[in-house]
Design a protein around this motif. Sequence first.
Motif, PDB file in Angstrom:
ATOM      1  N   ARG A   1     -62.083  17.322   3.565  1.00 26.56           N
ATOM      2  CA  ARG A   1     -61.370  17.265   2.322  1.00 26.56           C
ATOM      3  C   ARG A   1     -62.248  17.858   1.111  1.00 26.56           C
ATOM      4  O   ARG A   1     -63.628  17.768   1.257  1.00 26.56           O
ATOM      5  CB  ARG A   1     -60.812  15.837   1.899  1.00 26.56           C
ATOM      6  N   ILE A   2     -61.264  18.471   0.103  1.00 24.60           N
ATOM      7  CA  ILE A   2     -62.185  18.830  -1.303  1.00 24.60           C
ATOM      8  C   ILE A   2     -61.865  17.883  -2.322  1.00 24.60           C
ATOM      9  O   ILE A   2     -60.898  17.601  -2.330  1.00 24.60           O
ATOM     10  CB  ILE A   2     -61.978  20.361  -1.333  1.00 24.60           C
ATOM     11  N   TYR A   3     -62.884  17.436  -2.708  1.00 24.17           N
ATOM     12  CA  TYR A   3     -62.652  16.495  -3.894  1.00 24.17           C
ATOM     13  C   TYR A   3     -62.981  16.858  -5.226  1.00 24.17           C
ATOM     14  O   TYR A   3     -64.192  17.594  -5.332  1.00 24.17           O
ATOM     15  CB  TYR A   3     -63.666  15.155  -3.421  1.00 24.17           C
ATOM     16  N   VAL A   4     -62.005  16.888  -6.141  1.00 29.18           N
ATOM     17  CA  VAL A   4     -62.596  17.491  -7.420  1.00 29.18           C
ATOM     18  C   VAL A   4     -62.391  16.446  -8.412  1.00 29.18           C
ATOM     19  O   VAL A   4     -61.181  15.835  -8.670  1.00 29.18           O
ATOM     20  CB  VAL A   4     -61.349  18.459  -7.796  1.00 29.18           C
ATOM     21  N   ALA A   5     -63.541  16.098  -9.237  1.00 27.82           N
ATOM     22  CA  ALA A   5     -63.536  14.781 -10.031  1.00 27.82           C
ATOM     23  C   ALA A   5     -63.579  15.419 -11.463  1.00 27.82           C
ATOM     24  O   ALA A   5     -64.302  16.541 -11.736  1.00 27.82           O
ATOM     25  CB  ALA A   5     -64.667  14.084  -9.684  1.00 27.82           C
ATOM     26  N   PHE A   6     -62.648  14.844 -12.340  1.00 29.45           N
ATOM     27  CA  PHE A   6     -62.658  15.143 -13.726  1.00 29.45           C
ATOM     28  C   PHE A   6     -63.266  14.135 -14.556  1.00 29.45           C
ATOM     29  O   PHE A   6     -63.482  13.123 -14.156  1.00 29.45           O
ATOM     30  CB  PHE A   6     -61.150  15.439 -14.272  1.00 29.45           C
TER      31      PHE A   6
END
Length: 253
Positions: free
Chosen positions: A129-134
């Motif tokens: 998975r690729i996790y993108v945190a904002f």
Amino acid sequence: MPNSPAETVVFRKTAPIPVLVLTSAITAGPYVQAEPQLPPFSGLPALDTTSGWEPLEFPKIKEHSRYELVTEDGQQVVRSDTDGGASGLISRVRIVPGQALILRWRWKVSNVFEKGDARLKSGDDYPARIYVAFEFQPAKAGFFEKAKRKAVEVLFGETLPGNALNYIWANQLPQGDIVPNPYTDRTMMIAVNSGPEQAASWVTVERDIVADYRAAFGEEPPPVIGIAIMSDSDNTGERATAWYGDIELLPGS
């Protein structure tokens, strides 16, 4: 995972956060990309404190996935092995995404998880998975959410992110579907690959982070504060290997 990434990920205050800003010209023309980029795996001498990638770990999970630089099909990539555990590698950045921001990467998995199901807590595992945190948005949070986050910061001296997008290699969730994480609706799961048909083959993926955030949360995205790779199998107890190539950020058209 026992707790969702959005609930338990903490960002260690170990280094200055580089800023990546996409700014438009005076006219409504293409966006201009400013450095820095995410550190390319293909050019790293080692996965250490100077690489621009650091461990992403979870307080209640003692068994970690393993990450190493390897040469696969003539290219240096990161290999991950997960066997009943969970952890990741994260690059901390601060990205103002503008009207479009393309995330492009290539990956390969050995297999999917037979018990994997993105809609169930018991199946919330992914070989890749690729996790993108904002960035957290206090103005949109309630009192109890703010209090919980403050307690974490006081106890651990670290900061929780806000919403998150997870681009996953799913098992049962159809490709293209977007569903809330079974632990929290502040993390949305997007199946960019699904099933075993492409296992053992390199797959290139491109996603517009801005468009996906709008689709997932119904609003404009705040700044991105971290991008991670993660292979986890703590819920299913299964085993998989994944290979991650370079992850690129590109201006949208």
